[in-house]
Design an enzyme around this catalytic site. Structure first.
Site, PDB file in Angstrom:
ATOM      1  N   SER A   1     -34.270   2.122 -18.235  1.00 12.14           N
ATOM      2  CA  SER A   1     -35.569   2.666 -17.855  1.00 12.14           C
ATOM      3  C   SER A   1     -35.434   4.188 -17.881  1.00 12.14           C
ATOM      4  O   SER A   1     -34.726   4.732 -18.716  1.00 12.14           O
ATOM      5  CB  SER A   1     -35.957   2.138 -16.475  1.00 12.14           C
TER       6      SER A   1
ATOM      7  N   VAL B   1     -30.476  14.156 -18.354  1.00 11.62           N
ATOM      8  CA  VAL B   1     -29.042  14.077 -18.635  1.00 11.62           C
ATOM      9  C   VAL B   1     -28.721  14.897 -19.873  1.00 11.62           C
ATOM     10  O   VAL B   1     -29.450  14.848 -20.872  1.00 11.62           O
ATOM     11  CB  VAL B   1     -28.614  12.607 -18.856  1.00 11.62           C
TER      12      VAL B   1
END
Length: 218
Positions: free
Chosen positions: A114, A159
């Site tokens: 997700s 990230v």
């Protein structure tokens, strides 16, 4: 925890920095890793998914990180791009479950990806937010139907995986780090370690793990 030694792990969408780190960490723990990219399987095409399942045979773990974002203002969204986004995140994983579920050894697990956009919507990210939210529900629904096969999801934050490389990256990362409770952006190793936990913990299923530095609250 279950050991990864001699376990067969299939990673769909293996070109990202997260996927590469996950593969490396799993191999270091003794897993047999099969990384599969788009040339080998197209999640919008059930026939290629079925063919991949035949080639793989029995397995222990399956992770799908595939994504095909359809970002932009709602007024400019393209229907075909929306479909591709849901094929990658939702429809494709359902078909992966259909064809791979009978092939998992006892103790096996399926892991979906997700993303923080589901819990922290932003302008021009309507499709991303909706698809990622659907993934969390899909993981819970599959966990119930496919039990005792375990199914979980990971929801990463921002990230440094290569996906953000380009102009404005430094400014974006600085802003994210300033507001995140963790006071930094994520690294592929952060996500890989959570993925291995989700795969190997025998009492974890139907859950979405938020590995976002607290970003969904910031």
């Amino acid at each position: 925890m279950t050991t990864l030694r001699n376990k067969k792990l299939v990673i769909i969408g293996g070109s990202s920095g997260i996927a590469r780190r996950l593969a490396a960490d799993a191999e270091a723990q003794g897993a047999q890793v099969i990384s599969v990219g788009r040339p080998e399987v197209e999640l919008a095409d059930e026939a290629t998914i079925a063919a991949l399942a035949e080639r793989v045979g029995v397995l222990d773990y399956l992770v799908t990180l595939a994504a095909d974002p359809a970002n932009g203002p709602v007024a400019a969204l393209d229907r075909a791009a929306i479909h591709r986004a849901f094929d990658a995140k939702v429809i494709g994983p359902i078909l992966l479950a259909k064809h791979f579920a009978p092939r998992f050894r006892p103790g096996g697990a399926l892991l979906l990806f997700s993303g923080v956009a589901a819990w922290r919507p932003a302008p021009e990210r309507v499709v991303m937010a909706t698809a990622n939210a659907a993934v969390a529900t899909l993981a819970a629904a599959l966990a119930v139907e496919l039990a005792p096969l375990r199914v979980n999801a990971i929801s990463p934050g921002i990230v440094d995986s290569g996906a953000w490389d380009g102009p404005g990256k430094a400014e974006l990362f600085a802003a994210v780090a300033a507001r995140n409770p963790a006071r930094r952006v994520g690294a592929p190793a952060d996500i890989a370690s959570a993925a291995l936990l989700a795969l190997t913990n025998p009492f974890l299923t139907g859950t979405t793990l938020h590995v976002d530095g607290g970003g969904r609250w910031a």
